[in-house]
Write an enzyme that holds these catalytic residues in place. Structure first.
Site, mmCIF file in Angstrom:
data_model
loop_
_atom_site.group_PDB
_atom_site.id
_atom_site.type_symbol
_atom_site.label_atom_id
_atom_site.label_comp_id
_atom_site.label_asym_id
_atom_site.label_seq_id
_atom_site.Cartn_x
_atom_site.Cartn_y
_atom_site.Cartn_z
ATOM 1 N N HIS A 39 67.472 -30.286 44.549
ATOM 2 C CA HIS A 39 66.203 -30.395 43.812
ATOM 3 C C HIS A 39 66.274 -29.727 42.439
ATOM 4 O O HIS A 39 65.284 -29.157 41.977
ATOM 5 C CB HIS A 39 65.045 -29.769 44.615
ATOM 6 C CG HIS A 39 64.567 -30.641 45.743
ATOM 7 N ND1 HIS A 39 63.756 -31.736 45.549
ATOM 8 C CD2 HIS A 39 64.796 -30.583 47.074
ATOM 9 C CE1 HIS A 39 63.500 -32.304 46.722
ATOM 10 N NE2 HIS A 39 64.125 -31.636 47.659
ATOM 11 N N GLY A 133 68.873 -38.553 53.845
ATOM 12 C CA GLY A 133 69.254 -37.595 52.805
ATOM 13 C C GLY A 133 70.679 -37.781 52.315
ATOM 14 O O GLY A 133 71.238 -36.918 51.652
ATOM 15 N N SER A 135 71.471 -40.554 50.606
ATOM 16 C CA SER A 135 71.352 -41.417 49.443
ATOM 17 C C SER A 135 71.574 -42.899 49.704
ATOM 18 O O SER A 135 72.145 -43.597 48.877
ATOM 19 C CB SER A 135 72.345 -40.914 48.393
ATOM 20 O OG SER A 135 71.893 -41.229 47.136
ATOM 21 N N ASP A 180 72.313 -38.799 42.379
ATOM 22 C CA ASP A 180 72.786 -39.759 43.381
ATOM 23 C C ASP A 180 73.544 -40.909 42.720
ATOM 24 O O ASP A 180 74.610 -41.323 43.165
ATOM 25 C CB ASP A 180 71.602 -40.330 44.177
ATOM 26 C CG ASP A 180 70.818 -39.234 44.882
ATOM 27 O OD1 ASP A 180 71.296 -38.088 44.881
ATOM 28 O OD2 ASP A 180 69.743 -39.515 45.418
ATOM 29 N N ASN A 223 61.427 -40.933 54.057
ATOM 30 C CA ASN A 223 61.555 -41.917 52.981
ATOM 31 C C ASN A 223 60.872 -41.358 51.734
ATOM 32 O O ASN A 223 59.653 -41.242 51.683
ATOM 33 C CB ASN A 223 60.904 -43.242 53.413
ATOM 34 C CG ASN A 223 61.071 -44.314 52.353
ATOM 35 O OD1 ASN A 223 61.233 -44.030 51.171
ATOM 36 N ND2 ASN A 223 61.052 -45.561 52.778
ATOM 37 N N LYS A 224 61.709 -40.983 50.741
ATOM 38 C CA LYS A 224 61.182 -40.348 49.513
ATOM 39 C C LYS A 224 60.087 -41.174 48.848
ATOM 40 O O LYS A 224 59.113 -40.654 48.342
ATOM 41 C CB LYS A 224 62.305 -40.203 48.471
ATOM 42 C CG LYS A 224 63.269 -39.086 48.707
ATOM 43 C CD LYS A 224 64.010 -38.746 47.423
ATOM 44 C CE LYS A 224 64.836 -39.863 46.859
ATOM 45 N NZ LYS A 224 66.253 -39.577 46.796
#
Length: 448
Positions: A39, A133, A135, A180, A223-224
């Site tokens: 982050h 997580g 990607s 990513d 799910n981002k």
């Protein structure tokens, strides 16, 4: 690798039976595991990921049909067709698998000003567990960008493609920082990378001999794009940057990232950590307090600072978020330094940095979850020297550094303590616990 050959053959056969022709080329984009630096990419700081062998793979044939057909080997993901001349619409409120592909498609279309895209049939397969997580969504965007570029006979450098794919993933509402996509394109087999931004560059990091990285999935999906947790953190860091800048007499209007404030102040990370303690209080900030401190109206705050899916947020934790970012940025630099020194106790030191990173993610950034904390705890008790959440968090995976000679006993202990007692986890274990070596970057593979 043999597993890739197997996937390619399966993809080719399925493609031929579905579309009645052979694919003309394949595109490949790997997932990634972030070893340290969580982050902080969207705050402007360097991160230290490696590509993994799990990937997204697409088989493609270009045609004159005037349509683009997207299909997925996994039957739970439905086929999708669009006309080559229609405007590409991406629904942020309802993120389906093909919207990630459309992000890459739209990014290339806009980059080259293509009024009409080439027609194509495309079949996608993947071995990255979704919402884990690792990607999977960014790998799909990168794969789509690569496919669209090749199908339309255009070319970009890997760096330009990585930057483009980072930008176009925002069409689906995720305000990521570019890690990513960068590792997906710039990875090299056998090497981790220090990824720096503005300008984007990747430096090899030699991981110590005698330790391997094991990935384990806590089996909670996140799910981002479908939640606002991720973008709330982006916004909190943005506000913290502005508050710190104003406290030191800087013009905060153009400052959106915590790294920019450090650069402007010509301060060290230690000095920034001290500044956070001096300027920001640990209690939550209300909207009113922030608007007053930044001298902006509630309207300006909504349009200039918040994103579309964070308009509902009324309270913000600024001290904790900034503290995590500056601390984590320092851990990344220390990790790289320890890797290059190759000292006798380097494995131990790297493990400690990973552990500190997890504690910071859990307590200051609050992006863990009880299952992830339990899994990290199990990994440390099972013989890992370091273990931490990787990826956005709130579910997904942990990455653990394990001495080579302990890998087999480690895998067995984690299996028995975390996966087997729970029937759902036990069923997912095959895809949820594996050793990973640094894999290579995204590529086009031509039909031989």
């Amino acid at each position: 690798p043999p597993i890739l050959k197997c996937m390619l053959l399966n993809l080719k056969n399925t493609f031929e039976s579905k579309f009645g022709e052979s694919p003309q080329f394949y595109a490949y984009a790997p997932g990634r595991v972030n070893l340290i630096g969580e982050h902080i990419d969207y705050c402007g700081y360097s991160v230290l990921p490696m590509a993994i062998e799990q990937n997204i793979l697409a088989a493609v044939s270009v045609n004159r049909s005037g349509t683009i057909t997207l299909a997925n080997i996994n039957p739970q993901y439905r086929d999708f067709t669009l006309s080559c001349s229609e405007e590409i619409a991406i629904d942020r409120e309802n993120p389906k698998w093909h919207y990630y592909f459309l992000c890459g498609l739209k990014g290339i279309q806009e980059e080259f000003g293509l009024a009409r895209l080439a027609g194509m049939s495309c079949l996608v397969d993947g071995t990255i567990p979704p919402s884990s997580g690792l990607s999977s969504s960014s790998a799909l965007v990168c794969c789509a960008g690569l496919v669209t570029m090749e199908a339309n006979q255009k070319s970009l450098s890997k760096v330009a493609l990585a930057e483009l794919c980072a930008k176009c993933e925002r069409y689906i509402g995720t305000e990521g920082g570019g890690m990513d996509q960068s590792i997906s394109f710039l990875a090299e087999r056998g090497k981790a990378k220090l990824i720096e931004f503005k300008p984007l560059r990747a430096t090899d990091v030699k991981l110590p001999d005698g330790a391997v990285f094991v990935i384990s999935n806590c089996c909670v999906e996140m799910n981002k794009a479908a939640t606002s947790h991720f973008n709330i953190r982006v916004v909190e860091c943005r506000i913290a940057a502005k508050m710190l800048a104003r406290a030191r007499g800087l013009d905060s209007s153009g400052l959106l990232k915590l790294a920019q404030v450090q650069t402007e102040l010509k301060a060290s990370l230690e000095e920034m950590l001290a500044l956070v303690d001096e300027v920001l209080h640990p209690e939550e900030y209300s909207r009113e307090e922030i608007c007053q401190a930044l001298d902006v109206t509630s309207e300006q705050f909504s349009t200039e600072v918040l994103s579309s899916n964070t308009q509902h947020v009324t309270h913000f934790k600024l001290h904790q978020r900034a503290k995590h970012v500056y601390g984590e940025a320092a851990r990344v630099l220390r990790f790289q330094c320890v890797c290059s020194s190759e000292g006798a106790d380097s494995i131990q030191t790297l493990g400690e940095l990973m552990n500190q990173s997890h504690v910071s993610c859990r307590d200051l950034y609050e992006c863990s979850c009880p299952q992830l904390d339990q899994l990290v705890d199990v990994c440390l008790k099972s013989g890992a020297v370091g273990s931490r959440l990787t990826g956005a968090g709130w579910g997904g995976c942990a990455v653990s550094m394990v001495p080579s000679e302990k890998v087999d006993t480690f895998l067995q202990a984690v299996r028995e303590s975390y996966f087997l007692p729970d029937p759902r986890r036990a069923a997912m274990e095959g895809l949820s616990l594996f050793v990973s070596k640094p894999g290579g970057g995204a590529a086009i593979l031509l039909e031989e």
